[in-house]
Motif scaffolding. Structure first.
Motif, PDB file in Angstrom:
ATOM      1  N   LEU A   1      54.916  41.318  22.674  1.00 36.20           N
ATOM      2  CA  LEU A   1      54.172  42.576  22.462  1.00 36.20           C
ATOM      3  C   LEU A   1      55.020  43.747  22.949  1.00 36.20           C
ATOM      4  N   ASP A   2      55.876  44.261  22.109  1.00 33.45           N
ATOM      5  CA  ASP A   2      56.791  45.296  22.559  1.00 33.45           C
ATOM      6  C   ASP A   2      56.446  46.652  21.939  1.00 33.45           C
ATOM      7  N   GLY A   3      56.352  47.676  22.761  1.00 32.12           N
ATOM      8  CA  GLY A   3      56.206  49.035  22.228  1.00 32.12           C
ATOM      9  C   GLY A   3      54.877  49.713  22.539  1.00 32.12           C
ATOM     10  N   ASN A   4      54.083  49.143  23.440  1.00 32.57           N
ATOM     11  CA  ASN A   4      52.790  49.783  23.772  1.00 32.57           C
ATOM     12  C   ASN A   4      52.975  51.173  24.373  1.00 32.57           C
ATOM     13  N   ARG A   5      53.934  51.296  25.302  1.00 31.36           N
ATOM     14  CA  ARG A   5      54.114  52.594  25.962  1.00 31.36           C
ATOM     15  C   ARG A   5      54.721  53.618  25.004  1.00 31.36           C
ATOM     16  N   ARG A   6      55.648  53.138  24.144  1.00 28.33           N
ATOM     17  CA  ARG A   6      56.248  54.067  23.171  1.00 28.33           C
ATOM     18  C   ARG A   6      55.195  54.555  22.179  1.00 28.33           C
ATOM     19  N   TYR A   7      54.242  53.674  21.856  1.00 31.68           N
ATOM     20  CA  TYR A   7      53.152  54.052  20.952  1.00 31.68           C
ATOM     21  C   TYR A   7      52.314  55.164  21.598  1.00 31.68           C
TER      22      TYR A   7
ATOM     23  N   GLY B   1      48.034  53.006  25.377  1.00 31.55           N
ATOM     24  CA  GLY B   1      48.972  52.211  24.578  1.00 31.55           C
ATOM     25  C   GLY B   1      48.671  50.724  24.737  1.00 31.55           C
ATOM     26  N   HIS B   2      48.416  50.297  25.968  1.00 38.14           N
ATOM     27  CA  HIS B   2      48.104  48.883  26.213  1.00 38.14           C
ATOM     28  C   HIS B   2      46.744  48.518  25.591  1.00 38.14           C
ATOM     29  N   ARG B   3      45.801  49.466  25.640  1.00 32.23           N
ATOM     30  CA  ARG B   3      44.482  49.202  25.027  1.00 32.23           C
ATOM     31  C   ARG B   3      44.630  49.033  23.512  1.00 32.23           C
TER      32      ARG B   3
ATOM     33  N   GLY C   1      47.246  48.078  22.097  1.00 37.46           N
ATOM     34  CA  GLY C   1      47.955  46.804  21.943  1.00 37.46           C
ATOM     35  C   GLY C   1      46.984  45.630  21.939  1.00 37.46           C
ATOM     36  N   PHE C   2      45.965  45.706  22.784  1.00 36.26           N
ATOM     37  CA  PHE C   2      44.985  44.611  22.822  1.00 36.26           C
ATOM     38  C   PHE C   2      44.196  44.544  21.511  1.00 36.26           C
ATOM     39  N   LEU C   3      43.832  45.713  20.977  1.00 39.10           N
ATOM     40  CA  LEU C   3      43.096  45.742  19.698  1.00 39.10           C
ATOM     41  C   LEU C   3      43.931  45.115  18.581  1.00 39.10           C
ATOM     42  N   ALA C   4      45.248  45.470  18.585  1.00 43.00           N
ATOM     43  CA  ALA C   4      46.146  44.906  17.567  1.00 43.00           C
ATOM     44  C   ALA C   4      46.193  43.384  17.701  1.00 43.00           C
ATOM     45  N   LEU C   5      46.186  42.923  18.942  1.00 43.26           N
ATOM     46  CA  LEU C   5      46.232  41.475  19.176  1.00 43.26           C
ATOM     47  C   LEU C   5      45.010  40.777  18.576  1.00 43.26           C
ATOM     48  N   MET C   6      43.835  41.368  18.760  1.00 41.86           N
ATOM     49  CA  MET C   6      42.604  40.756  18.244  1.00 41.86           C
ATOM     50  C   MET C   6      42.649  40.657  16.710  1.00 41.86           C
TER      51      MET C   6
ATOM     52  N   TYR D   1      53.233  37.011  24.676  1.00 43.11           N
ATOM     53  CA  TYR D   1      53.877  37.339  25.955  1.00 43.11           C
ATOM     54  C   TYR D   1      53.139  38.553  26.504  1.00 43.11           C
ATOM     55  N   ALA D   2      52.131  38.315  27.332  1.00 43.97           N
ATOM     56  CA  ALA D   2      51.284  39.412  27.810  1.00 43.97           C
ATOM     57  C   ALA D   2      51.886  40.103  29.036  1.00 43.97           C
ATOM     58  N   PHE D   3      52.512  39.335  29.906  1.00 45.37           N
ATOM     59  CA  PHE D   3      53.076  39.933  31.124  1.00 45.37           C
ATOM     60  C   PHE D   3      54.081  38.957  31.728  1.00 45.37           C
TER      61      PHE D   3
ATOM     62  N   TYR E   1      46.971  48.790  36.341  1.00 46.83           N
ATOM     63  CA  TYR E   1      46.236  49.125  35.113  1.00 46.83           C
ATOM     64  C   TYR E   1      46.188  47.911  34.181  1.00 46.83           C
ATOM     65  N   VAL E   2      47.348  47.261  34.003  1.00 45.37           N
ATOM     66  CA  VAL E   2      47.388  46.114  33.073  1.00 45.37           C
ATOM     67  C   VAL E   2      46.533  44.968  33.619  1.00 45.37           C
ATOM     68  N   MET E   3      46.578  44.766  34.929  1.00 42.64           N
ATOM     69  CA  MET E   3      45.764  43.694  35.532  1.00 42.64           C
ATOM     70  C   MET E   3      44.268  43.985  35.324  1.00 42.64           C
ATOM     71  N   ASP E   4      43.875  45.264  35.534  1.00 40.04           N
ATOM     72  CA  ASP E   4      42.456  45.622  35.340  1.00 40.04           C
ATOM     73  C   ASP E   4      42.058  45.439  33.885  1.00 40.04           C
ATOM     74  N   LEU E   5      42.984  45.828  32.977  1.00 44.91           N
ATOM     75  CA  LEU E   5      42.700  45.683  31.542  1.00 44.91           C
ATOM     76  C   LEU E   5      42.535  44.201  31.194  1.00 44.91           C
ATOM     77  N   MET E   6      43.417  43.387  31.762  1.00 45.56           N
ATOM     78  CA  MET E   6      43.333  41.947  31.485  1.00 45.56           C
ATOM     79  C   MET E   6      41.990  41.393  31.941  1.00 45.56           C
TER      80      MET E   6
ATOM     81  N   GLU F   1      39.185  42.928  32.336  1.00 46.66           N
ATOM     82  CA  GLU F   1      38.117  43.408  31.434  1.00 46.66           C
ATOM     83  C   GLU F   1      38.126  42.628  30.123  1.00 46.66           C
ATOM     84  N   LYS F   2      39.348  42.415  29.576  1.00 50.51           N
ATOM     85  CA  LYS F   2      39.445  41.790  28.258  1.00 50.51           C
ATOM     86  C   LYS F   2      39.202  40.280  28.311  1.00 50.51           C
ATOM     87  N   ILE F   3      39.599  39.649  29.408  1.00 53.88           N
ATOM     88  CA  ILE F   3      39.337  38.203  29.524  1.00 53.88           C
ATOM     89  C   ILE F   3      37.822  37.992  29.545  1.00 53.88           C
TER      90      ILE F   3
HETATM   91  C1  LIG Z   1      43.656  39.405  28.070  1.00 51.83           C
HETATM   92  C2  LIG Z   1      44.882  39.858  27.403  1.00 51.83           C
HETATM   93  C3  LIG Z   1      45.510  38.974  26.429  1.00 51.83           C
HETATM   94  C4  LIG Z   1      45.349  41.086  27.691  1.00 51.83           C
HETATM   95  C5  LIG Z   1      46.596  41.663  27.132  1.00 51.83           C
HETATM   96  C6  LIG Z   1      46.808  43.047  27.674  1.00 51.83           C
HETATM   97  C7  LIG Z   1      48.067  43.623  27.091  1.00 51.83           C
HETATM   98  C8  LIG Z   1      47.985  44.282  25.768  1.00 51.83           C
HETATM   99  C9  LIG Z   1      49.218  43.516  27.789  1.00 51.83           C
HETATM  100  C10 LIG Z   1      50.533  43.992  27.298  1.00 51.83           C
HETATM  101  C11 LIG Z   1      51.354  44.519  28.439  1.00 51.83           C
HETATM  102  C12 LIG Z   1      52.770  44.837  28.089  1.00 51.83           C
HETATM  103  C13 LIG Z   1      53.710  44.712  29.210  1.00 51.83           C
HETATM  104  C14 LIG Z   1      53.180  45.210  26.839  1.00 51.83           C
HETATM  105  C15 LIG Z   1      54.569  45.539  26.432  1.00 51.83           C
HETATM  106  O1  LIG Z   1      54.700  46.891  25.996  1.00 51.83           O
HETATM  107  P1  LIG Z   1      55.659  47.839  26.851  1.00 51.83           P
HETATM  108  O2  LIG Z   1      54.873  48.325  28.016  1.00 51.83           O
HETATM  109  O3  LIG Z   1      56.892  47.064  27.204  1.00 51.83           O
HETATM  110  O4  LIG Z   1      55.974  49.023  25.882  1.00 51.83           O
HETATM  111  P2  LIG Z   1      57.394  49.735  25.677  1.00 51.83           P
HETATM  112  O5  LIG Z   1      58.294  48.686  25.087  1.00 51.83           O
HETATM  113  O6  LIG Z   1      57.100  50.846  24.727  1.00 51.83           O
HETATM  114  O7  LIG Z   1      57.872  50.206  27.017  1.00 51.83           O
END
Ligand SMILES: CC(C)=CCC/C(C)=C/CC/C(C)=C/COP(=O)(O)OP(=O)(O)O
Length: 277
Positions: free
Chosen positions: A41-47, A58-60, A62-67, A84-86, A100-105, A107-109
């Motif tokens: 899952l690459d690019g959440n922060r850039r998004y 961005g991470h939120r 990302g979770f929607l895209a995953l679903m 690859y979540a973390f 933030y990511v831990m709290d999101l996880m 919530e989403k779990i």
């Molecule tokens: C329960 C469950 C499955 C939750 C998943 C939560 C989730 C979406 C986690 C992704 C975290 C992450 C490090 C994404 C990578 O993008 P990045 O931060 O490396 O973005 P960047 O490449 O733009 O810096």
């Protein structure tokens, strides 16, 4: 009245789109359907930056895209989806982002276990893969609860790699192999484990990912072509696909393109797997 009509039209369009997607998947399944898809899952922060959103959004997204993607994969007949979540290295990010990511996880779990969730719709067994001891306590407890609650599902499997790196996985497996051999020794036998006692099959059995077959397609979004320490052992004979889209932008067209390319090189992959090449 206008509102009712609008809802009806939205529903009709939704059903039509879903019907066309299923039809497309039927056509695709004339060829070999991958059994295991893995995603970095690459690019959440850039998004988030691109759309002037807070990093967390961005991470939120990302979770929607995953679903959505999970839905497509399971509709297509892919049995295993790994994400690859973390990584263990991600714990070195800024403390507020990690939190933030831990709290999101968390919530989403909890959300995954709700009646209407994709997990229940598609009979998904959820497995958390990695050194779970490194997770924040509430997340680890929620992860264990989710694994227990879905343990009888066997239609499809979701493997969530958290606190995971393959180098850690290989060390863990080697340690477990040694422990297993030691515990099978007689009480007064010397507890030295001879290296030739450890076989390839044992190492694979003790891998965290030992519960799944090798990967067929590995997708890394945002155009990056590096593996970045993900599934090094399980990706020797798979298609590597790196669409330019950032993770929250991934969609149906990427899945279809990935599968078509997998089908194109399938005979080659099969030969490699049967060691005929
Ligand atoms: C329960 C469950 C499955 C939750 C998943 C939560 C989730 C979406 C986690 C992704 C975290 C992450 C490090 C994404 C990578 O993008 P990045 O931060 O490396 O973005 P960047 O490449 O733009 O810096």
């Amino acid at each position: 009245m206008e509102n009712k009509e609008h809802t009806l039209v939205t529903r009709l369009v939704g059903s039509l789109v879903s019907y066309m997607r299923r039809f497309l998947f039927r056509v695709l399944s004339v060829g070999p359907v991958p059994n295991h898809l893995a995603f970095i899952l690459d690019g959440n922060r850039r998004y988030a930056k691109k759309w002037n959103l807070g990093e967390g959004m961005g991470h939120r997204a990302g979770f929607l895209a995953l679903m959505t993607l999970m839905k497509y994969c399971y509709e297509l007949g892919v049995k295993y989806v790994t994400i690859y979540a973390f990584s263990i290295d991600n714990f070195r990010r800024r403390p507020d982002e990690v939190q933030y990511v831990m709290d999101l996880m968390l919530e989403k779990i909890e959300g995954l276990l709700k009646e209407e969730s994709i997990v229940n719709q598609y009979g998904v067994k959820v497995l958390f893969i990695g050194n779970l001891k490194l997770l924040h306590e509430p997340v680890r407890i929620a992860a264990e609860k989710a694994m227990k609650a879905t343990s009888n599902n066997n239609q499809s499997i979701l493997l969530i790699c958290v606190a995971y790196t393959p180098t850690d996985e290989i060390v863990h497996s080697a340690q477990e192999c040694c422990d297993e051999i030691r515990s099978s020794m007689k009480v007064n036998e010397e507890k030295d484990v001879k290296s030739d006692l450890i076989k390839l099959g044992d190492i694979e059995r003790h891998m965290y990912m030992g519960v799944a077959p090798d990967v067929d397609i590995l997708v890394r979004t945002s155009g990056e072509t590096r593996l970045s320490n993900f599934l090094l052992w399980q990706t020797t004979d798979c298609l590597l696909y790196s669409p330019k889209a950032l993770w929250p932008e991934i969609g149906l067209r990427h899945i279809v393109w990935g599968v078509l390319n997998f089908q194109r090189i399938y005979p080659y992959l099969e030969k490699r797997r049967k060691k005929q090449l």
